[in-house]
Design a protein around this motif. Structure first.
Motif, PDB file in Angstrom:
ATOM      1  N   ASP A 563      62.675   6.097  71.612  1.00  0.00           N
ATOM      2  CA  ASP A 563      62.251   5.074  72.564  1.00  0.00           C
ATOM      3  C   ASP A 563      61.956   5.650  73.937  1.00  0.00           C
ATOM      4  OD1 ASP A 563      62.526   3.104  70.658  1.00  0.00           O
ATOM      5  OD2 ASP A 563      64.583   2.618  71.226  1.00  0.00           O
ATOM      6  N   ALA A 564      61.077   4.978  74.642  1.00  0.00           N
ATOM      7  CA  ALA A 564      60.718   5.384  76.003  1.00  0.00           C
ATOM      8  C   ALA A 564      61.964   5.442  76.875  1.00  0.00           C
ATOM      9  CB  ALA A 564      59.711   4.418  76.596  1.00  0.00           C
ATOM     10  N   GLU A 565      62.011   6.445  77.714  1.00  0.00           N
ATOM     11  CA  GLU A 565      63.103   6.583  78.678  1.00  0.00           C
ATOM     12  C   GLU A 565      62.754   5.753  79.912  1.00  0.00           C
ATOM     13  OE1 GLU A 565      64.687  10.582  79.436  1.00  0.00           O
ATOM     14  OE2 GLU A 565      64.189  10.217  81.534  1.00  0.00           O
ATOM     15  N   ILE A 566      63.673   4.925  80.337  1.00  0.00           N
ATOM     16  CA  ILE A 566      63.439   4.036  81.471  1.00  0.00           C
ATOM     17  C   ILE A 566      64.414   4.385  82.594  1.00  0.00           C
ATOM     18  CG2 ILE A 566      63.381   1.646  82.272  1.00  0.00           C
ATOM     19  CD1 ILE A 566      61.214   2.335  80.240  1.00  0.00           C
ATOM     20  N   VAL A 567      63.923   4.412  83.813  1.00  0.00           N
ATOM     21  CA  VAL A 567      64.781   4.632  84.971  1.00  0.00           C
ATOM     22  C   VAL A 567      64.488   3.557  86.012  1.00  0.00           C
ATOM     23  CG1 VAL A 567      63.122   6.260  86.000  1.00  0.00           C
ATOM     24  CG2 VAL A 567      65.505   6.266  86.752  1.00  0.00           C
ATOM     25  N   TRP A 568      65.566   3.000  86.549  1.00  0.00           N
ATOM     26  CA  TRP A 568      65.478   2.079  87.685  1.00  0.00           C
ATOM     27  C   TRP A 568      65.988   2.819  88.910  1.00  0.00           C
ATOM     28  CZ3 TRP A 568      63.035  -2.502  87.556  1.00  0.00           C
ATOM     29  CH2 TRP A 568      62.787  -3.076  86.307  1.00  0.00           C
ATOM     30  N   SER A 569      65.178   2.834  89.946  1.00  0.00           N
ATOM     31  CA  SER A 569      65.480   3.631  91.135  1.00  0.00           C
ATOM     32  C   SER A 569      65.634   2.738  92.356  1.00  0.00           C
ATOM     33  CB  SER A 569      64.354   4.638  91.383  1.00  0.00           C
ATOM     34  OG  SER A 569      64.444   5.197  92.678  1.00  0.00           O
ATOM     35  N   THR A 570      66.664   3.046  93.140  1.00  0.00           N
ATOM     36  CA  THR A 570      66.841   2.430  94.451  1.00  0.00           C
ATOM     37  C   THR A 570      66.902   3.558  95.477  1.00  0.00           C
ATOM     38  OG1 THR A 570      68.125   0.614  93.491  1.00  0.00           O
ATOM     39  CG2 THR A 570      68.281   0.941  95.877  1.00  0.00           C
ATOM     40  N   GLU A 571      66.126   3.436  96.535  1.00  0.00           N
ATOM     41  CA  GLU A 571      66.074   4.514  97.528  1.00  0.00           C
ATOM     42  C   GLU A 571      66.013   3.935  98.936  1.00  0.00           C
ATOM     43  OE1 GLU A 571      63.041   8.170  98.635  1.00  0.00           O
ATOM     44  OE2 GLU A 571      63.620   7.821  96.558  1.00  0.00           O
ATOM     45  N   LEU A 572      66.759   4.562  99.821  1.00  0.00           N
ATOM     46  CA  LEU A 572      66.792   4.176 101.226  1.00  0.00           C
ATOM     47  C   LEU A 572      66.460   5.409 102.050  1.00  0.00           C
ATOM     48  CD1 LEU A 572      67.578   1.918 103.305  1.00  0.00           C
ATOM     49  CD2 LEU A 572      69.886   2.894 103.284  1.00  0.00           C
ATOM     50  N   HIS A 591      69.669   6.255  94.120  1.00  0.00           N
ATOM     51  CA  HIS A 591      70.500   6.030  92.929  1.00  0.00           C
ATOM     52  C   HIS A 591      69.579   5.698  91.763  1.00  0.00           C
ATOM     53  CE1 HIS A 591      73.139   3.938  90.051  1.00  0.00           C
ATOM     54  NE2 HIS A 591      74.065   4.745  90.525  1.00  0.00           N
ATOM     55  N   TYR A 592      69.817   6.359  90.615  1.00  0.00           N
ATOM     56  CA  TYR A 592      69.019   6.142  89.412  1.00  0.00           C
ATOM     57  C   TYR A 592      69.920   5.652  88.285  1.00  0.00           C
ATOM     58  CZ  TYR A 592      65.447   9.161  91.592  1.00  0.00           C
ATOM     59  OH  TYR A 592      64.515   9.713  92.431  1.00  0.00           O
ATOM     60  N   ASP A 593      69.414   4.704  87.503  1.00  0.00           N
ATOM     61  CA  ASP A 593      70.045   4.274  86.258  1.00  0.00           C
ATOM     62  C   ASP A 593      69.061   4.504  85.121  1.00  0.00           C
ATOM     63  OD1 ASP A 593      72.675   3.303  86.849  1.00  0.00           O
ATOM     64  OD2 ASP A 593      71.732   1.638  87.932  1.00  0.00           O
ATOM     65  N   TYR A 594      69.474   5.308  84.142  1.00  0.00           N
ATOM     66  CA  TYR A 594      68.622   5.639  83.005  1.00  0.00           C
ATOM     67  C   TYR A 594      69.114   4.931  81.745  1.00  0.00           C
ATOM     68  CZ  TYR A 594      67.089   9.645  85.810  1.00  0.00           C
ATOM     69  OH  TYR A 594      66.588  10.446  86.797  1.00  0.00           O
ATOM     70  N   SER A 595      68.173   4.491  80.937  1.00  0.00           N
ATOM     71  CA  SER A 595      68.479   4.045  79.579  1.00  0.00           C
ATOM     72  C   SER A 595      67.571   4.801  78.625  1.00  0.00           C
ATOM     73  CB  SER A 595      68.276   2.535  79.428  1.00  0.00           C
ATOM     74  OG  SER A 595      66.949   2.164  79.749  1.00  0.00           O
ATOM     75  N   ASN A 596      68.057   5.007  77.410  1.00  0.00           N
ATOM     76  CA  ASN A 596      67.317   5.794  76.402  1.00  0.00           C
ATOM     77  C   ASN A 596      66.953   7.171  76.948  1.00  0.00           C
ATOM     78  OD1 ASN A 596      67.315   3.447  74.773  1.00  0.00           O
ATOM     79  ND2 ASN A 596      65.401   2.769  75.696  1.00  0.00           N
ATOM     80  N   PHE A 597      67.918   7.821  77.587  1.00  0.00           N
ATOM     81  CA  PHE A 597      67.644   9.127  78.190  1.00  0.00           C
ATOM     82  C   PHE A 597      67.249  10.114  77.096  1.00  0.00           C
ATOM     83  CE2 PHE A 597      68.506  13.257  79.963  1.00  0.00           C
ATOM     84  CZ  PHE A 597      68.156  13.132  81.294  1.00  0.00           C
ATOM     85  N   GLN A 598      66.050  10.666  77.224  1.00  0.00           N
ATOM     86  CA  GLN A 598      65.533  11.577  76.208  1.00  0.00           C
ATOM     87  C   GLN A 598      66.052  12.994  76.452  1.00  0.00           C
ATOM     88  OE1 GLN A 598      61.266  11.263  76.093  1.00  0.00           O
ATOM     89  NE2 GLN A 598      61.284   9.074  75.613  1.00  0.00           N
ATOM     90  N   ASN A 616      72.709   6.450  77.848  1.00  0.00           N
ATOM     91  CA  ASN A 616      72.614   6.072  79.254  1.00  0.00           C
ATOM     92  C   ASN A 616      73.036   7.219  80.158  1.00  0.00           C
ATOM     93  OD1 ASN A 616      71.844   3.512  78.443  1.00  0.00           O
ATOM     94  ND2 ASN A 616      73.912   2.661  78.601  1.00  0.00           N
ATOM     95  N   ALA A 617      72.454   7.260  81.329  1.00  0.00           N
ATOM     96  CA  ALA A 617      72.781   8.294  82.305  1.00  0.00           C
ATOM     97  C   ALA A 617      72.534   7.720  83.691  1.00  0.00           C
ATOM     98  CB  ALA A 617      71.939   9.543  82.070  1.00  0.00           C
ATOM     99  N   SER A 618      73.044   8.407  84.697  1.00  0.00           N
ATOM    100  CA  SER A 618      72.850   7.947  86.072  1.00  0.00           C
ATOM    101  C   SER A 618      72.834   9.144  87.011  1.00  0.00           C
ATOM    102  CB  SER A 618      73.958   6.966  86.478  1.00  0.00           C
ATOM    103  OG  SER A 618      75.232   7.565  86.349  1.00  0.00           O
ATOM    104  N   ALA A 619      72.250   8.934  88.159  1.00  0.00           N
ATOM    105  CA  ALA A 619      72.182   9.989  89.168  1.00  0.00           C
ATOM    106  C   ALA A 619      72.211   9.350  90.545  1.00  0.00           C
ATOM    107  CB  ALA A 619      70.913  10.819  88.998  1.00  0.00           C
ATOM    108  N   LYS A 620      72.829  10.060  91.449  1.00  0.00           N
ATOM    109  CA  LYS A 620      72.831   9.631  92.842  1.00  0.00           C
ATOM    110  C   LYS A 620      72.690  10.880  93.694  1.00  0.00           C
ATOM    111  CE  LYS A 620      77.884   9.701  92.943  1.00  0.00           C
ATOM    112  NZ  LYS A 620      79.116   8.906  93.142  1.00  0.00           N
ATOM    113  N   GLY A 621      72.187  10.709  94.887  1.00  0.00           N
ATOM    114  CA  GLY A 621      72.016  11.890  95.716  1.00  0.00           C
ATOM    115  C   GLY A 621      71.506  11.563  97.103  1.00  0.00           C
ATOM    116  N   ALA A 622      71.340  12.635  97.873  1.00  0.00           N
ATOM    117  CA  ALA A 622      70.854  12.519  99.240  1.00  0.00           C
ATOM    118  C   ALA A 622      70.057  13.766  99.584  1.00  0.00           C
ATOM    119  CB  ALA A 622      72.014  12.348 100.212  1.00  0.00           C
TER     120      ALA A 622
END
Length: 776
Positions: A563-572, A591-598, A616-622
């Protein structure tokens, strides 16, 4: 020299912010104390399809002008990666790179797998791994966008894009060259020339590049490894059509024939008895037969047409192909066990129409359609001595036995000529066996996109963008053997063994091509609010949805859809300038939220790594970028990136995940770079310059499995470029990279890990040389 024109015909130009020392180097000196003498935010870009100052663009972007890259001696994509916060570029060879943005790696060479990070050359996607590394010479600038960029760049820019913008022909005359010599018998020669062909109508530009360097790893079996041999040519033409319309026609050609990659086994010693994977020696079979032969060709047509005072039309048409054959020794030793090659080919054709709207009012935007066709194959032949192959740990584990790969004198162990696997069952072993598999992919993608910005107030802008994609995808697979089949296939490594007949060892044979076709439809988009707090400070908040396309995976056992990998991103983000424009800054948190991480997992039967859903996977950073210009004699830059990216503990159903808690591969938590440009005027119009630079990365794992030992601890590299400029025409310089001669790894694990013998690839040692440049 006539000033260049920069029309909107370069479509899909991306905005930039972070590494604005590009502007500092490009602007002329003016008297101290005048505001424009020190301001660094003077670059005009068209990331959102209209001209904007870079500080007005609400995207996390780093960009460097061609002058800046030349000033710091940047001549490959790896060095570009060292300059950008959140970007890592790993290059085993020009045929096998890895682009990493904010923890997401794009490096698969399979023809049926789409990249996560898009690489563009003048608006045309060159993202396929085996054709994505091109020589960055005679550039106008390079731009790196971080975060999902599907609205601006399309289906492949799930987590970012790298855009190489080449110098185009213009209405003027100029020429230049650079010649260089260095250690490891390196030679450098590059040149360009620009001139009108028909006054005020048609102009031409040509640029050439050559760099060759012997390998820095001695191959004890003969020859050297990890060198460079690149030749490139570019011709471009511009046709002005009236006062505000133009066409740019660009032809690119590149040939790479470097020596082989020095895979070094960490468990099988060299013939000298060494197990030190950093001693700059290797012991690989086939000597000078190892290496790469790659050709990349491209033709681009850019058009910009003013329709009326508010509307313009931009078009991008691109044709591209690459052919590459790379021979490599995957076991990293002098036993004849994993002798591999890769024969990859790719062809593509794309076209985009984009209508841009700007009537000077509160609303600006663009919309359009695009079509992309791609077809490619990846053939992987494998050769080995079965008597050596059975000494591989992974094979021994399946059979419950261990056979040492080397004899006491250090020579390959080929004494076992038959293998008992049961009562009365003995498998004869051949001194030579060859088999191969081939994967293919063909894609037709149709996209419809729209993006608009509304100025709600004099300070607040609201942006909304959407891109819809329909893809028709066909994937294929075949596997076979050459000559006499192998009885080792009866042991079951090639899938379900056939007790009635010999077969392949690793790649279960197919009866011709197996294919599967599917269609997919998707939508990505962005919503952004940006606010101007003061004339010198802007902030933005963005939400976006990114997607890596579905994978149609076919092999001898059947087929499946990953399945396609989807990421929802929030950035400031916050960007601006202080000190009368002397210091420009860019700060972003995300901050990233991944589903179906390939990811890639090892098939327990074939031992191959195949695409799979990692959950599922996630990432955060600066990220922080600073650029400072004190005066005409001193400027500096500093970049820092922090990324905490890992697999989640559970999937959507609450089930524990196999890679729970593991960090993403090739992703340092911390990375930083810095540089200083010092200049001193001498009598007679000469100028001395000194440009030290530094980059640092913290610990990384080379595989998502986070296997101990398949990793690299943090390290820093120090570089320097210095010289004298004689007036406006001549430059005599010296350069050095990795001046401390630091030993480090750029990769580990690799194909050898599939068979229980991970291999390691060393980074470049101290390189230095001298250059002479002329500009006319």
């Amino acid at each position: 020299m006539t000033t260049r024109r920069h029309p909107l015909a370069s479509a899909l130009r991306v905005a930039l912010l972070a590494a604005v020392p590009a502007a500092a180097l490009a602007q002329p000196a003016t008297p101290a104390g005048e505001r424009e003498a020190v301001r660094l935010d003077t670059l005009v870009v068209t990331a959102q399809k209209r001209e904007q100052q870079m500080q007005d663009v609400p995207i996390a972007i780093s960009a460097y002008s061609g002058e800046f890259l030349e000033a710091y001696g940047v001549r490959d994509v790896t060095a570009i990666g060292n300059l950008v916060p959140g970007l890592q570029v790993q290059e085993q060879s020009p045929n096998n790179p890895g682009f990493v943005i904010r923890g997401i790696t794009s490096d698969s060479g399979e023809a049926n797998v789409q990249p996560r990070v898009s690489v563009f050359q003048d608006g045309v996607s060159i993202s396929k791994s085996r054709g994505s590394v091109v020589q960055p010479f005679d550039l106008e600038r390079v731009e790196v966008l971080r975060g999902p960029q599907g609205t601006l760049f399309g289906r492949g820019a799930q987590i970012g894009a790298v855009h190489l913008i080449q110098n185009k022909a213009f209405n003027g005359s100029e020429a230049g060259f650079t010649l260089g010599l260095g250690n490891y018998d390196s030679t450098l020669a590059t040149a360009y020339a620009n001139a009108p062909i028909v006054d005020d109508l048609l102009y031409g530009r040509i640029a050439v590049f050559h760099e060759k360097r012997d390998g820095f790893v001695e191959n004890l079996s003969g020859g050297d490894l990890n060198g460079k041999d690149t030749n490139a040519l570019r011709a471009s033409f511009r046709l002005d059509i009236g006062d505000a319309s133009s066409l740019d026609f660009i032809v690119n050609y590149q040939k790479d024939t470097p020596p082989g990659t020095a895979f070094r086994s960490g468990s099988i010693p060299t013939r000298t008895g060494s197990l030190d994977v950093l001693d700059r020696t290797a012991d690989l079979n086939r000597a000078d037969e190892l290496g790469l032969d790659r050709t990349v060709r491209g033709v681009t047509l850019l058009g910009n047409f003013m329709l009326n005072g508010a509307w313009s039309l931009s078009t991008i048409t691109g044709w591209r192909d690459f052919d590459s054959v790379e021979e490599f020794d995957a076991d990293g030793s002098h036993i004849y066990a994993l002798e591999f090659a890769e024969d990859a080919q790719g062809r593509q054709l794309s076209h985009e129409f984009r209508f841009n709207y700007d009537d000077g009012g509160r609303f600006t935007g663009f919309g359009g359609v695009s079509w992309f066709h791609e077809k490619g194959t990846q053939r992987v032949p494998m050769r080995f001595d079965e008597r050596s192959f059975i000494t591989m740990p992974a094979f021994g584990q399946q059979l419950g036995m261990h056979i040492p790969p080397l004899l006491p004198d250090g020579s390959p162990n080929t004494l076992i000529t038959a293998l008992p696997i049961g009562p009365g069952v003995v498998l004869p072993l051949k001194p030579f066996h060859q088999e191969q598999y081939t994967n293919s992919g063909e894609t037709d993608a149709y996209e419809l996109f729209v993006d608009g910005t509304f100025a709600a107030t004099d300070r607040l802008n609201l942006t909304l963008g959407l891109r819809g994609t329909h893809e028709d995808v066909t994937a294929g697979y075949s596997a076979d053997y050459f000559g006499v089949p192998s009885y080792l296939g009866l042991a079951g490594l090639g899938g379900s063994p056939n007790p009635a007949a010999p077969t392949n060892i690793l790649f279960a044979p197919t009866d011709g091509w197996l294919t599967r076709s599917e269609s997919f439809t998707s939508v990505v988009g962005r919503a952004v609010a940006d606010y101007r707090f003061t004339d010198d400070m802007n902030g933005y908040l963005s939400f976006s949805r990114g997607r890596r396309p579905d994978v149609v995976n076919v092999d001898a056992a059947g087929s499946e859809i990953v399945d396609a990998e989807i990421v929802w991103s929030t950035e400031l983000g916050l960007k601006g300038a202080v000190g009368n424009g002397r210091l420009v800054y860019d700060v972003a948190v995300f901050h990233y939220d991944y589903s179906n991480f390939q990811t890639s997992v090892q098939d327990r039967e074939t031992l191959r790594y195949v695409p799979a859903n990692g959950g599922n996977a996630s990432a955060k950073g600066a990220e922080l970028s600073l650029s400072f210009r004190a005066n005409d004699a001193l400027s500096a830059f500093f970049n820092y990136g922090y990324v905490d990216a890992s697999f989640d503990d559970t999937d959507d159903d609450g089930n524990p995940q196999e890679l729970a808690g593991n960090r993403f591969r090739l992703t340092p938590k911390h990375s930083a770079s810095a540089g200083v440009d010092l200049g001193f005027d001498l009598a007679g119009g000469s100028r001395v310059y000194l440009r030290p630079s530094w980059n640092w990365r913290s610990h990384v794992y080379f595989e998502d499995a986070n296997t101990p030992g398949i990793e690299q601890s943090g390290y820093a590299l120090f570089n320097l470029r210095a010289g004298v400029r004689f007036g406006d025409h001549w430059d005599l310089g010296v350069y050095g990279s990795n001046l401390a001669d630091k030993d480090y790894l750029i990769d580990a694990g690799n194909t050898g890990r599939l068979f229980g013998t991970p291999t390691y690839i060393q980074g470049a040692p101290r390189l230095y040389g001298v250059t002479l440049s002329g500009r006319f």
